[in-house]
Write an enzyme that holds these catalytic residues in place. Structure first.
Site, PDB file in Angstrom:
ATOM      1  N   GLU A 168      40.580  35.468  44.598  1.00 44.35           N
ATOM      2  CA  GLU A 168      41.871  35.207  43.963  1.00 44.35           C
ATOM      3  C   GLU A 168      42.983  35.132  45.007  1.00 44.35           C
ATOM      4  O   GLU A 168      43.830  34.241  44.976  1.00 44.35           O
ATOM      5  CB  GLU A 168      42.169  36.312  42.943  1.00 44.35           C
ATOM      6  CG  GLU A 168      43.433  36.064  42.131  1.00 44.35           C
ATOM      7  CD  GLU A 168      43.683  37.172  41.111  1.00 44.35           C
ATOM      8  OE1 GLU A 168      44.719  37.102  40.432  1.00 44.35           O
ATOM      9  OE2 GLU A 168      42.848  38.096  41.009  1.00 44.35           O
ATOM     10  N   GLY A 169      42.975  36.067  45.937  1.00 46.59           N
ATOM     11  CA  GLY A 169      44.013  36.073  46.968  1.00 46.59           C
ATOM     12  C   GLY A 169      43.907  34.896  47.914  1.00 46.59           C
ATOM     13  O   GLY A 169      44.913  34.257  48.247  1.00 46.59           O
TER      14      GLY A 169
END
Length: 414
Positions: A168-169
């Site tokens: 996600e990051g």
């Protein structure tokens, strides 16, 4: 005399026709150019199944790609009604049904002949991570129902899964740097190139259930669990990324007060509400938050008469948590604070992990070689057309002359 005149006109016309014919022949042969036909577009769908809400993003890119990676643009974003899919733990069928209105909208946008080849993904983030840890059976039921709903549509569905916090990051990092043109840029030479002397930016994300930090470090990364590698537009990137589960805004504030529900980019929304996203100093931000938090409830309601009561109630805690996370958690200080840019969109495109996810996935989708055709330049085609028109007029005139040399019985006039 008349016969000789007709013959002279005929020979002159024939000569002119011959000259024009040679000119057209030379125009066609010497000006032929090999050209590529415009490439067709490809489409992709990505569901961002967050902890507080779900959104569907529709993307498009030219099929030929650039150095193996697509030049992706956002066509449309559709917000799914209701809470995030993790909230349907006791009503899994409701999770699937909630996605259908946005899928219907996507089918109106994507050409019918391309729908079955449109790759479609659902990525769930921290909300489903927590549900999977709490009750894996219910989490699987939710995934089964959303997969069933998507599979009813004529798309190339490639699965629903939980993204790791690091994914996600790092996908969010790709999105930010792609939109700010630090990965690839259209040059004055009218081609896509890797920007020179341009530093890539780090990316911070505050979601409902987790927070992520991703950047390109200047030293080797010792912990491989926080290291990710990407190859985008012919360039390699080694990144540091780390996700802190349960340190998202909603989860953190649950420890302090009632649940707080916000949109995706909490860092932006929390400070934007207090008008603190325009490059103010850290001292100014601290003073504004302190002033808001020490105001009476009556004064706050008077200043924000149209705002929902639960949002006003939680603004002090949410903005204070954002400030604490950035200063005490990520160690930004009075000097480095000015390096933070709080954004929700760049060039009218939403900042989030889904665009970076789609960009990275285009590396695995085969590129299509543009079809090529042989043709004339527009100016030469126009000239050849005019000359051919003149030739037709002369031919018609010549035939008229020949006909006029004949008597009704077919004999020449004396």
């Amino acid at each position: 005399m008349q016969t000789r005149l007709f013959r002279a006109v005929g020979w002159s016309s024939a000569a002119v026709l011959a000259v024009l014919g040679v000119a057209v022949f030379l125009l066609v042969l010497t000006s032929v150019k090999d050209a590529a036909l415009p490439t067709r577009n490809k489409y992709g769908l990505v569901f961002d199944a967050g902890s507080t809400h779900t959104a569907l993003y529709i993307y498009r890119w030219p099929a030929d790609k650039e150095n193996g990676t697509g030049i992706v643009s956002q066509v449309e974003a559709c917000t799914v009604s209701g809470p995030g899919i993790s909230s349907y733990a006791d009503n899994a069928t409701g999770a699937g049904a909630s996605l259908k209105p946005c899928l219907d909208k996507a089918m109106e946008i994507i050409p019918v002949e391309q729908q079955r080849e449109t790759p479609t993904y659902l990525g769930a983030t921290a909300g489903m991570r927590l549900l999977r840890e709490q009750n894996s059976t219910k989490a699987e039921q939710v995934f089964a129902e959303v997969s069933k709903a998507i599979a009813e549509y004529p798309v190339d569905f490639r699965g629903a899964r939980v993204l790791t916090g690091n994914e996600e990051g790092s996908f969010g990092w790709i999105t930010v740097n792609y939109l700010l043109e630090t990965l690839v840029k259209f040059s004055f030479a009218e081609k896509w190139e890797h920007p020179r002397d341009t530093e890539v930016l780090g990316a911070l994300d505050l979601g409902g259930a987790s927070t992520q930090i991703t950047f390109q470090p200047g030293v080797p990364i010792e912990d491989k669990n926080t290291s990710v590698f990407f190859r985008l537009y012919g360039t390699n990137y080694s990144l540091y990324t780390h996700s802190y589960l349960c340190y998202g805004q909603t989860q953190a504030l649950k420890m302090l007060l009632a649940a707080l529900h916000q949109a995706f980019s909490g860092l932006y929304h929390n400070l934007h509400f207090l008008n603190l996203t325009r490059g103010q100093s850290l001292s100014s931000v601290q003073a504004t938050i302190r002033q808001f938090c020490t105001s009476s409830w009556e004064k706050v309601q008077k200043e924000f008469p149209t705002e929902k009561r639960d949002h006003l109630r939680d603004t002090c805690a949410a903005s204070s948590y954002t400030l604490t996370l950035l200063v005490q958690g990520y160690r930004f200080n009075h000097t480095t604070w000015l390096n933070i840019h709080f954004v929700r969109q760049v060039a009218n495109i939403d900042v989030g992990w889904t665009l970076g996810y789609m960009l990275n996935l285009t590396n695995m989708i085969p590129s299509e070689i543009p079809q090529r055709v042989t043709g004339l330049k527009r100016s030469n085609w126009t000239a050849a057309t005019v000359l051919l028109a003149i030739m037709l007029i002369l031919i018609f005139s010549l035939l008229t002359v020949i006909c006029c040399q004949k008597t009704p019985s077919g004999y020449e006039m004396l």
